[in-house]
Design an enzyme around this catalytic site. Structure first.
Site, short mmCIF file in Angstrom:
data_model
loop_
_atom_site.label_atom_id
_atom_site.label_comp_id
_atom_site.label_asym_id
_atom_site.label_seq_id
_atom_site.Cartn_x
_atom_site.Cartn_y
_atom_site.Cartn_z
N HIS A 1 -5.31 -3.47 -3.01
CA HIS A 1 -4.80 -2.41 -3.88
C HIS A 1 -4.72 -3.13 -5.59
CE1 HIS A 1 -4.05 0.99 -1.22
NE2 HIS A 1 -3.75 0.00 -0.35
N SER B 1 0.75 -1.18 0.10
CA SER B 1 0.11 0.03 0.13
C SER B 1 0.73 1.06 -0.16
CB SER B 1 -0.89 -0.22 1.29
OG SER B 1 -0.18 -0.04 2.44
N LYS C 1 -11.54 0.95 -2.37
CA LYS C 1 -10.34 1.49 -3.34
C LYS C 1 -10.70 1.34 -4.68
CE LYS C 1 -7.37 0.96 0.76
NZ LYS C 1 -7.04 -0.03 1.64
C1 LIG Z 1 -6.82 -0.07 2.97
C2 LIG Z 1 -6.14 -1.43 3.21
C3 LIG Z 1 -6.84 -2.38 4.32
C4 LIG Z 1 -8.09 -2.01 4.97
O1 LIG Z 1 -9.24 -1.59 4.20
P1 LIG Z 1 -10.26 -0.91 4.92
O2 LIG Z 1 -11.39 -1.35 4.11
O3 LIG Z 1 -10.07 0.61 4.43
O4 LIG Z 1 -10.47 -0.93 6.32
C5 LIG Z 1 -6.28 -3.67 4.38
N1 LIG Z 1 -5.33 -3.93 3.59
C6 LIG Z 1 -4.48 -3.05 2.87
C7 LIG Z 1 -3.39 -3.68 2.10
C8 LIG Z 1 -5.18 -1.88 2.66
O5 LIG Z 1 -4.32 -1.04 1.80
#
Ligand SMILES: *Cc1c(COP(=O)(O)O)cnc(C)c1O
Length: 401
Positions: free
Chosen positions: A210, A182, A242
């Protein structure tokens, strides 16, 4: 004996953050319009969102959301197992399983909850969880919650992971990795990790927060891009907030796993189901993400444009083929100063500092979206080059940010 005061202690920790330029400032966005944000009354071009396909404000998603709200109301009113599981949730789970090539999928209200729930359900005392050092915080927290032994291997180092697994050969083991990291944007060595898990009898879990929507055929994610199936990586988690532009998360895999998670994943069982209208909007997002490959193509062209331009300007890029394109600065104070200078020039690009990234690796986290125009990226590149040149000439350790 005098008992330490908890509020005093946390206030002291907060003061340390300020000293080290590590305080995160909460900003309130007054308006959002595609990649444009209004902050403190000024319109800024944002390179900070994870809305990689530009779906968060898509008219079809708005329409699906409002139509479902008209039909279902707002709240799901209960947990999934107690009457909260509505038709849009069931349709979305089926669509996500089909997209990712898995037998079944199970919804969670956030990615954080999904990872906590899965690791806690699968692992316990005496078990081993092996993780990439740069994994997302919630994978680390999930292993802590589970009470298993947690070992973290050097970033993207499949040999390091192999040594850690071999060191505890008789423990039940899960190897968990982000598919796309991330804060760095690079892709995990998934084929090597899958082969290792097969050899060692460990289970592979991939967090594709992602990768889903961005990589692979139809945007099915980093595993599909690597040609890996459910047999190679039985536990797939991804988020809906995302590239899909909505909110929530899911875990997909073999029916035995998903049926058991519906019983044992406490963050699924003991929480209110997300609003059915969100599931309806996400269902539309999945359909668009699968069908409109041109969004991914536009995104990939912007990534190439950014990387070519950054190289031409001599910016310090990481080895990322994804829309996450961090520009390394190093010092936290310098990263903050660069972000402030970019904001003065009309761009919102947040500085990411420890503990989110390792010490000495503060950076500007640039993220690109299909909602950006090529000219947006070109303007950002010019501003970045000017700002980083000025920052590197500035005396070190300036300000108290
Ligand atoms: C954003 C993210 C999460 C958390 O997801 P949310 O729905 O925002 O709680 C988990 N793992 C990764 C790699 C992320 O980038």
């Amino acid at each position: 004996m005098s008992r330490p005061d908890l509020l005093e202690r946390i206030a002291a920790a907060q003061a340390d953050l300020a000293r080290d330029h590590l305080v995160r400032r909460l900003r309130t966005v007054g308006a959002a319009d595609g990649p444009w944000l209004t902050l403190d009354g000024r319109r800024l071009l944002s390179f900070a969102s994870n809305d990689y396909l530009g779906l968060a404000q898509h008219p079809a998603l708005r329409e699906a959301l409002t139509a479902a709200a008209a039909q279902w109301g707002v709240g799901a009113t209960a947990a999934h197992l107690l009457g909260g599981h509505r038709a849009p949730h069931a349709e979305l789970e089926a669509a996500l399983a089909a997209w990712t090539g898995r037998e079944k999928a199970l919804l969670f209200s956030t990615g954080y909850m999904a990872n906590l729930g899965v690791l806690d359900a699968l692992l316990g005392e005496g078990d081993l969880c092996v993780q990439d050092r740069l994994n997302h915080a919630c994978l680390i927290d999930g292993a802590r919650l589970a009470g298993c032994e947690l070992k973290r291997y050097p970033h993207a180092d499949a040999d390091g992971a192999a040594r850690q697994l071999a060191g505890t050969a008789d423990a039940a083991a899960l190897l968990a990795s982000d598919g796309v990291f991330s804060m760095d944007g690079d892709v995990a060595p998934l084929a090597a990790l899958a082969a290792l898990c097969k050899r060692e009898g460990a289970t592979l879990m991939v967090d594709d927060a992602h990768g889903l929507g961005v990589l692979g055929p139809d945007g099915a994610g980093s595993l599909a891009a690597a040609g890996l199936t459910q047999a190679d990586a039985p536990v797939l988690m991804a988020t809906l907030g995302k590239a899909l532009g909505v909110a929530g998360a899911f875990v997909a895999g073999p029916a035995v796993l998903i049926d058991a998670l519906a019983q044992f994943a406490r963050t699924h069982v003991y929480t209110t189901a997300t609003p059915p209208a969100l599931a309806a909007a996400t269902l539309r997002a999945v359909a668009i993400a699968r069908a409109e490959g041109e969004r991914r193509e536009r995104l990939m062209r912007l990534i190439a444009l950014f990387r070519d331009g950054a190289r031409a300007h001599g910016l310090a890029l990481l080895d990322s083929p994804t829309p996450i394109q961090p520009v390394l600065v190093g010092d936290s104070g310098a990263a903050l100063a660069a972000a402030a200078a970019l904001e003065a020039a009309g761009f919102y690009v947040p500085a990411i500092r420890p503990p989110t990234v390792p010490q000495g690796k503060a950076r500007l986290r640039v993220t690109l979206s299909a909602a950006h125009a090529p000219s947006d990226v070109e303007r950002l590149l010019d501003a970045l080059a000017a700002v980083l040149k000025a920052t590197s000439l500035a005396p070190a350790g300036r300000g108290s940010g």
